[in-house]
Write a protein that holds these residues in place. Structure first.
Motif, PDB file in Angstrom:
ATOM      1  N   GLN A  61      18.591 -21.223 -52.233  1.00 52.51           N
ATOM      2  CA  GLN A  61      18.425 -21.704 -50.861  1.00 52.51           C
ATOM      3  C   GLN A  61      17.597 -20.718 -50.040  1.00 52.51           C
ATOM      4  O   GLN A  61      16.721 -21.118 -49.283  1.00 52.51           O
ATOM      5  CB  GLN A  61      19.780 -21.895 -50.180  1.00 52.51           C
ATOM      6  CG  GLN A  61      20.438 -23.227 -50.455  1.00 52.51           C
ATOM      7  CD  GLN A  61      21.688 -23.344 -49.608  1.00 52.51           C
ATOM      8  OE1 GLN A  61      22.694 -22.701 -49.894  1.00 52.51           O
ATOM      9  NE2 GLN A  61      21.602 -24.152 -48.578  1.00 52.51           N
ATOM     10  N   ASN A  64      13.963 -20.769 -51.271  1.00 54.36           N
ATOM     11  CA  ASN A  64      13.283 -21.969 -50.796  1.00 54.36           C
ATOM     12  C   ASN A  64      12.925 -21.849 -49.319  1.00 54.36           C
ATOM     13  O   ASN A  64      11.804 -22.175 -48.914  1.00 54.36           O
ATOM     14  CB  ASN A  64      14.136 -23.210 -51.036  1.00 54.36           C
ATOM     15  CG  ASN A  64      13.397 -24.475 -50.685  1.00 54.36           C
ATOM     16  OD1 ASN A  64      12.269 -24.703 -51.126  1.00 54.36           O
ATOM     17  ND2 ASN A  64      14.022 -25.313 -49.871  1.00 54.36           N
ATOM     18  N   LEU A  68       9.173 -21.736 -47.740  1.00 54.37           N
ATOM     19  CA  LEU A  68       8.700 -22.677 -46.729  1.00 54.37           C
ATOM     20  C   LEU A  68       8.195 -21.962 -45.472  1.00 54.37           C
ATOM     21  O   LEU A  68       7.296 -22.466 -44.790  1.00 54.37           O
ATOM     22  CB  LEU A  68       9.801 -23.669 -46.369  1.00 54.37           C
ATOM     23  CG  LEU A  68      10.149 -24.663 -47.470  1.00 54.37           C
ATOM     24  CD1 LEU A  68      11.448 -25.394 -47.151  1.00 54.37           C
ATOM     25  CD2 LEU A  68       9.012 -25.641 -47.704  1.00 54.37           C
ATOM     26  N   GLU A  89       5.139 -29.407 -41.203  1.00 53.50           N
ATOM     27  CA  GLU A  89       5.853 -30.590 -41.712  1.00 53.50           C
ATOM     28  C   GLU A  89       6.830 -30.196 -42.818  1.00 53.50           C
ATOM     29  O   GLU A  89       7.957 -30.699 -42.871  1.00 53.50           O
ATOM     30  CB  GLU A  89       4.832 -31.610 -42.233  1.00 53.50           C
ATOM     31  CG  GLU A  89       5.405 -32.965 -42.526  1.00 53.50           C
ATOM     32  CD  GLU A  89       5.881 -33.710 -41.283  1.00 53.50           C
ATOM     33  OE1 GLU A  89       6.864 -34.454 -41.423  1.00 53.50           O
ATOM     34  OE2 GLU A  89       5.292 -33.557 -40.207  1.00 53.50           O
ATOM     35  N   ASP A  90       6.431 -29.294 -43.696  1.00 48.76           N
ATOM     36  CA  ASP A  90       7.287 -28.864 -44.803  1.00 48.76           C
ATOM     37  C   ASP A  90       8.532 -28.123 -44.333  1.00 48.76           C
ATOM     38  O   ASP A  90       9.537 -28.070 -45.051  1.00 48.76           O
ATOM     39  CB  ASP A  90       6.509 -27.987 -45.793  1.00 48.76           C
ATOM     40  CG  ASP A  90       5.541 -28.783 -46.653  1.00 48.76           C
ATOM     41  OD1 ASP A  90       5.594 -30.038 -46.634  1.00 48.76           O
ATOM     42  OD2 ASP A  90       4.714 -28.147 -47.336  1.00 48.76           O
ATOM     43  N   GLN A  93      12.052 -29.571 -44.652  1.00 54.02           N
ATOM     44  CA  GLN A  93      12.788 -29.596 -45.923  1.00 54.02           C
ATOM     45  C   GLN A  93      13.978 -28.645 -45.941  1.00 54.02           C
ATOM     46  O   GLN A  93      14.825 -28.735 -46.823  1.00 54.02           O
ATOM     47  CB  GLN A  93      11.858 -29.237 -47.082  1.00 54.02           C
ATOM     48  CG  GLN A  93      10.734 -30.202 -47.293  1.00 54.02           C
ATOM     49  CD  GLN A  93       9.785 -29.707 -48.366  1.00 54.02           C
ATOM     50  OE1 GLN A  93      10.174 -29.005 -49.293  1.00 54.02           O
ATOM     51  NE2 GLN A  93       8.527 -30.081 -48.253  1.00 54.02           N
ATOM     52  N   SER A  94      14.029 -27.723 -44.999  1.00 53.66           N
ATOM     53  CA  SER A  94      15.087 -26.717 -45.006  1.00 53.66           C
ATOM     54  C   SER A  94      15.519 -26.388 -43.579  1.00 53.66           C
ATOM     55  O   SER A  94      14.708 -25.960 -42.759  1.00 53.66           O
ATOM     56  CB  SER A  94      14.585 -25.440 -45.698  1.00 53.66           C
ATOM     57  OG  SER A  94      15.428 -24.341 -45.427  1.00 53.66           O
ATOM     58  N   ARG A  95      16.787 -26.587 -43.312  1.00 52.84           N
ATOM     59  CA  ARG A  95      17.351 -26.240 -42.003  1.00 52.84           C
ATOM     60  C   ARG A  95      17.080 -24.775 -41.679  1.00 52.84           C
ATOM     61  O   ARG A  95      16.681 -24.424 -40.568  1.00 52.84           O
ATOM     62  CB  ARG A  95      18.851 -26.528 -42.032  1.00 52.84           C
ATOM     63  CG  ARG A  95      19.602 -26.115 -40.797  1.00 52.84           C
ATOM     64  CD  ARG A  95      21.104 -26.372 -40.978  1.00 52.84           C
ATOM     65  NE  ARG A  95      21.824 -26.049 -39.779  1.00 52.84           N
ATOM     66  CZ  ARG A  95      22.359 -24.849 -39.527  1.00 52.84           C
ATOM     67  NH1 ARG A  95      22.227 -23.870 -40.410  1.00 52.84           N
ATOM     68  NH2 ARG A  95      23.004 -24.634 -38.392  1.00 52.84           N
ATOM     69  N   THR A 135       7.638 -30.848 -34.487  1.00 47.27           N
ATOM     70  CA  THR A 135       8.439 -30.743 -35.718  1.00 47.27           C
ATOM     71  C   THR A 135       9.909 -30.583 -35.360  1.00 47.27           C
ATOM     72  O   THR A 135      10.775 -31.223 -35.966  1.00 47.27           O
ATOM     73  CB  THR A 135       7.955 -29.556 -36.583  1.00 47.27           C
ATOM     74  OG1 THR A 135       6.573 -29.761 -36.899  1.00 47.27           O
ATOM     75  CG2 THR A 135       8.751 -29.453 -37.868  1.00 47.27           C
ATOM     76  N   THR A 142      16.550 -35.588 -38.974  1.00 45.40           N
ATOM     77  CA  THR A 142      16.844 -35.174 -40.345  1.00 45.40           C
ATOM     78  C   THR A 142      17.992 -34.178 -40.465  1.00 45.40           C
ATOM     79  O   THR A 142      18.617 -34.110 -41.514  1.00 45.40           O
ATOM     80  CB  THR A 142      15.596 -34.543 -41.004  1.00 45.40           C
ATOM     81  OG1 THR A 142      15.197 -33.397 -40.257  1.00 45.40           O
ATOM     82  CG2 THR A 142      14.459 -35.541 -41.083  1.00 45.40           C
TER      83      THR A 142
END
Length: 175
Positions: A61, A64, A68, A89-90, A93-95, A135, A142
């Motif tokens: 985690q 990643n 990002l 934008e990517d 994918q991760s808080r 974003t 999300t």
């Protein structure tokens, strides 16, 4: 800490003050997430210290989220604007990456006013206003409901810093 040993911020402070300040902001916001704290402390080691992403942490985690938050080398099949749009934008994918980027930008806007050149300040202003703010707004769809208040707080703090930067550097919205 050892990765950034001897590195200084543009304001002359030891580099480590930047991720530590981000971690303090997270604590002040009531965040108690070890993955987030590790991400904040490690977010620049790939870009600034030559650490490979696979060597960042044992936690997938954290790796990643740091990946990002790391701006990838420019790809010649994409414009710089496309690379930046994809980067922001990517983050969705991760808080931890998204919150980390918001805290990173808040800390940079607050600590670098008067240090950054007008051109660099304008670049940060544009990225924040046109890429990060939208974003964060999209993230409400999300991320967990518990993060809606946090996103609102982060966007409010960024808005305040954007106004302060505009005033300090005499930036106009037409620039």
């Amino acid at each position: 800490v050892s990765c950034h040993k001897g590195q200084l911020r543009e304001d002359g402070k030891p580099y480590i003050s930047h991720p530590l300040s981000m971690a303090c902001m997270a604590k002040g916001l009531g965040l108690r997430d070890d993955v987030l704290y590790a991400t904040l402390l490690l977010h620049d080691v790939c870009e600034d210290c030559g650490i490979k992403i696979q060597d960042v942490s044992e936690s997938s985690q954290v790796r990643n989220a740091v990946r990002l938050m790391t701006v990838a080398p420019f790809r010649y099949d994409l414009t710089k604007a496309d690379v930046k749009r994809r980067y922001f934008e990517d983050l969705l994918q991760s808080r931890e990456a998204l919150i980390g980027k918001a805290l990173d930008r808040i800390e940079n806007l607050e600590s670098m006013v008067g240090v950054f050149s007008r051109e660099r300040a304008l670049k940060n202003w544009r990225e924040t206003y046109y890429l990060l703010m939208p974003t964060l707004k999209r993230a409400k769809e999300t991320l967990n409901m518990r993060d809606h208040d946090l996103l609102h707080i982060l966007r409010g703090r960024l808005r305040s810093n954007l106004k302060w930067s505009m005033a300090y550097y005499n930036l106009t919205e037409q620039e």
